[in-house]
Design a protein around this motif. Structure first.
Motif, PDB file in Angstrom:
ATOM      1  N   VAL A 102      58.217   8.541 -34.682  1.00  7.02           N
ATOM      2  CA  VAL A 102      58.652   7.568 -33.688  1.00  7.02           C
ATOM      3  C   VAL A 102      59.657   6.607 -34.326  1.00  7.02           C
ATOM      4  CG1 VAL A 102      57.878   5.706 -32.171  1.00  7.02           C
ATOM      5  CG2 VAL A 102      56.460   7.729 -32.472  1.00  7.02           C
ATOM      6  N   PRO A 103      60.780   6.333 -33.654  1.00  2.00           N
ATOM      7  CA  PRO A 103      61.785   5.425 -34.232  1.00  2.00           C
ATOM      8  C   PRO A 103      61.313   3.978 -34.265  1.00  2.00           C
ATOM      9  CG  PRO A 103      62.403   6.037 -32.000  1.00  2.00           C
ATOM     10  CD  PRO A 103      61.216   6.881 -32.363  1.00  2.00           C
ATOM     11  N   LEU A 104      61.895   3.214 -35.188  1.00  2.00           N
ATOM     12  CA  LEU A 104      61.615   1.789 -35.310  1.00  2.00           C
ATOM     13  C   LEU A 104      62.779   0.991 -34.725  1.00  2.00           C
ATOM     14  CD1 LEU A 104      60.263   1.629 -38.990  1.00  2.00           C
ATOM     15  CD2 LEU A 104      58.967   1.964 -36.875  1.00  2.00           C
ATOM     16  N   HIS A 105      62.454  -0.040 -33.942  1.00  3.67           N
ATOM     17  CA  HIS A 105      63.459  -0.967 -33.421  1.00  3.67           C
ATOM     18  C   HIS A 105      63.243  -2.318 -34.095  1.00  3.67           C
ATOM     19  CE1 HIS A 105      64.535   1.250 -29.416  1.00  3.67           C
ATOM     20  NE2 HIS A 105      64.633   2.025 -30.477  1.00  3.67           N
ATOM     21  N   PHE A 106      64.219  -2.746 -34.886  1.00  7.22           N
ATOM     22  CA  PHE A 106      64.118  -4.007 -35.617  1.00  7.22           C
ATOM     23  C   PHE A 106      64.696  -5.145 -34.782  1.00  7.22           C
ATOM     24  CE2 PHE A 106      64.143  -0.639 -38.755  1.00  7.22           C
ATOM     25  CZ  PHE A 106      63.176  -1.035 -39.659  1.00  7.22           C
ATOM     26  N   ILE A 107      63.942  -6.256 -34.684  1.00  6.00           N
ATOM     27  CA  ILE A 107      64.390  -7.397 -33.888  1.00  6.00           C
ATOM     28  C   ILE A 107      64.300  -8.681 -34.714  1.00  6.00           C
ATOM     29  CG2 ILE A 107      63.679  -6.311 -31.716  1.00  6.00           C
ATOM     30  CD1 ILE A 107      61.258  -8.228 -31.692  1.00  6.00           C
ATOM     31  N   ASN A 108      65.033  -9.697 -34.265  1.00  8.64           N
ATOM     32  CA  ASN A 108      64.990 -11.062 -34.828  1.00  8.64           C
ATOM     33  C   ASN A 108      65.409 -11.134 -36.291  1.00  8.64           C
ATOM     34  OD1 ASN A 108      64.079 -12.176 -32.376  1.00  8.64           O
ATOM     35  ND2 ASN A 108      61.949 -11.731 -32.879  1.00  8.64           N
ATOM     36  N   GLU A 109      66.205 -10.205 -36.737  1.00  7.16           N
ATOM     37  CA  GLU A 109      66.660 -10.235 -38.130  1.00  7.16           C
ATOM     38  C   GLU A 109      67.489 -11.483 -38.417  1.00  7.16           C
ATOM     39  OE1 GLU A 109      69.440  -7.485 -41.083  1.00  7.16           O
ATOM     40  OE2 GLU A 109      68.301  -6.552 -39.457  1.00  7.16           O
ATOM     41  N   ALA A 110      68.423 -11.809 -37.501  1.00  6.49           N
ATOM     42  CA  ALA A 110      69.309 -12.956 -37.718  1.00  6.49           C
ATOM     43  C   ALA A 110      68.562 -14.286 -37.672  1.00  6.49           C
ATOM     44  CB  ALA A 110      70.432 -12.949 -36.685  1.00  6.49           C
ATOM     45  N   ALA A 127      63.603   4.314 -40.954  1.00  9.29           N
ATOM     46  CA  ALA A 127      64.076   4.192 -39.578  1.00  9.29           C
ATOM     47  C   ALA A 127      63.064   4.726 -38.565  1.00  9.29           C
ATOM     48  CB  ALA A 127      65.403   4.944 -39.414  1.00  9.29           C
ATOM     49  N   GLU A 128      62.031   5.410 -39.041  1.00  7.54           N
ATOM     50  CA  GLU A 128      61.007   5.957 -38.161  1.00  7.54           C
ATOM     51  C   GLU A 128      59.710   6.126 -38.934  1.00  7.54           C
ATOM     52  OE1 GLU A 128      62.605   9.657 -36.796  1.00  7.54           O
ATOM     53  OE2 GLU A 128      62.304  10.665 -38.714  1.00  7.54           O
ATOM     54  N   LEU A 129      58.608   6.266 -38.192  1.00  7.52           N
ATOM     55  CA  LEU A 129      57.306   6.468 -38.815  1.00  7.52           C
ATOM     56  C   LEU A 129      56.605   7.653 -38.168  1.00  7.52           C
ATOM     57  CD1 LEU A 129      55.879   2.834 -39.155  1.00  7.52           C
ATOM     58  CD2 LEU A 129      56.671   4.319 -41.010  1.00  7.52           C
ATOM     59  N   ASP A 130      55.808   8.333 -38.957  1.00  6.61           N
ATOM     60  CA  ASP A 130      54.990   9.440 -38.484  1.00  6.61           C
ATOM     61  C   ASP A 130      53.652   8.866 -38.025  1.00  6.61           C
ATOM     62  OD1 ASP A 130      53.958  11.907 -37.952  1.00  6.61           O
ATOM     63  OD2 ASP A 130      53.715  12.514 -40.048  1.00  6.61           O
ATOM     64  N   ILE A 131      53.337   9.021 -36.743  1.00 10.38           N
ATOM     65  CA  ILE A 131      52.110   8.423 -36.225  1.00 10.38           C
ATOM     66  C   ILE A 131      51.223   9.481 -35.576  1.00 10.38           C
ATOM     67  CG2 ILE A 131      53.310   6.249 -35.794  1.00 10.38           C
ATOM     68  CD1 ILE A 131      53.064   6.894 -32.761  1.00 10.38           C
ATOM     69  N   GLU A 132      49.949   9.123 -35.405  1.00 12.37           N
ATOM     70  CA  GLU A 132      48.986   9.946 -34.687  1.00 12.37           C
ATOM     71  C   GLU A 132      48.310   9.052 -33.653  1.00 12.37           C
ATOM     72  OE1 GLU A 132      44.783  12.357 -35.476  1.00 12.37           O
ATOM     73  OE2 GLU A 132      46.157  11.948 -37.150  1.00 12.37           O
ATOM     74  N   CYS A 133      48.222   9.549 -32.409  1.00 13.86           N
ATOM     75  CA  CYS A 133      47.606   8.764 -31.347  1.00 13.86           C
ATOM     76  C   CYS A 133      47.299   9.665 -30.157  1.00 13.86           C
ATOM     77  CB  CYS A 133      48.524   7.621 -30.899  1.00 13.86           C
ATOM     78  SG  CYS A 133      50.066   8.171 -30.138  1.00 13.86           S
ATOM     79  N   LEU A 134      46.592   9.117 -29.178  1.00  7.60           N
ATOM     80  CA  LEU A 134      46.425   9.818 -27.920  1.00  7.60           C
ATOM     81  C   LEU A 134      47.783   9.947 -27.245  1.00  7.60           C
ATOM     82  CD1 LEU A 134      43.206   8.108 -26.516  1.00  7.60           C
ATOM     83  CD2 LEU A 134      43.409  10.498 -27.240  1.00  7.60           C
ATOM     84  N   ALA A 135      48.014  11.076 -26.599  1.00 14.18           N
ATOM     85  CA  ALA A 135      49.312  11.308 -25.963  1.00 14.18           C
ATOM     86  C   ALA A 135      49.655  10.213 -24.967  1.00 14.18           C
ATOM     87  CB  ALA A 135      49.308  12.667 -25.272  1.00 14.18           C
TER      88      ALA A 135
END
Length: 207
Positions: A102-110, A127-135
């Motif tokens: 799943v991609p990562l969205h970075f916010i509030n950096e400035a 830029a992304e993480l490998d995750i496990e969850c319910l669909a």
């Protein structure tokens, strides 16, 4: 997101080639019940693949008048042409656990102290993480808030605020870094001073 698929009766390399020549993409959908061979309109699929949500969310597939929830599992592209060669989907329901990147969205950096006051930039280590969850809990993306970043302190996986049902798979790495502040190094260019001109020329002959 919704898309339309059609049953594919004829299989094999030759049949797949004819489908592609006709502007179609061969594919398969599996899980929950027997696998089904499908075909999709190439242009519609190609444009859908440009959207991030198509890769990382539960989709609604209409097939034979029936709507089924699926997720994109695999994609085969032509090595150099903008051409989708094959696509795989997995059926999911309320009990299905899946693993996805799943991609990562970075916010509030400035807005972070590291950037505003401490003359740093934030290095996005992944830029992304490998995750496990319910669909049904699959997020389209994960939000990473960088507002609390300060010089000398990195943000790790354990610092992320996630739904309790989501497990990040780190593949043996203990609490890996997500983002880290990097101090901006100002480049100083030293210009050598030009040699002073001789006040008088030596070696002049006497009159």
């Amino acid at each position: 997101m919704k898309f339309v698929a059609f049953s594919r009766e004829v299989q094999g390399t030759g049949a797949s080639r004819r489908l592609r020549n006709a502007g179609k993409v061969p594919g398969i959908v599996y899980g929950v019940k027997d696998a089904a061979q499908i075909e999709l309109d190439h242009n519609a699929l190609y444009h859908a693949l440009k959207k991030e949500a198509f890769h990382c969310s539960v989709l609604e597939m209409e097939l034979g008048g029936e709507t089924t929830k699926v997720v994109l599992r695999d994609l085969q592209m032509h090595p150099y042409k903008p051409l989708v060669l094959h696509v795989d989907f997995q059926r999911v329901d309320s009990t299905t656990r899946i693993r996805k990147r799943v991609p990562l969205h970075f916010i509030n950096e400035a807005e972070s102290q590291a950037v505003k006051l401490e003359k740093c930039t934030i290095n996005h280590v992944v830029a992304e993480l490998d995750i496990e969850c319910l669909a049904e809990k699959l997020p389209e993306f994960l939000t990473v808030d960088l507002k609390g970043m300060v010089k000398g302190k990195s943000l790790h996986v354990d610092d992320l605020v996630l739904d309790p049902s989501i497990k990040v798979r780190t593949h043996g790495r203990k609490n890996p870094v997500i983002a880290t502040p990097v101090e901006i190094v100002e480049e100083v260019i030293v210009v050598a001073a030009a040699p002073a001109a001789d006040k008088g020329k030596k070696g002049k002959g006497k009159k």
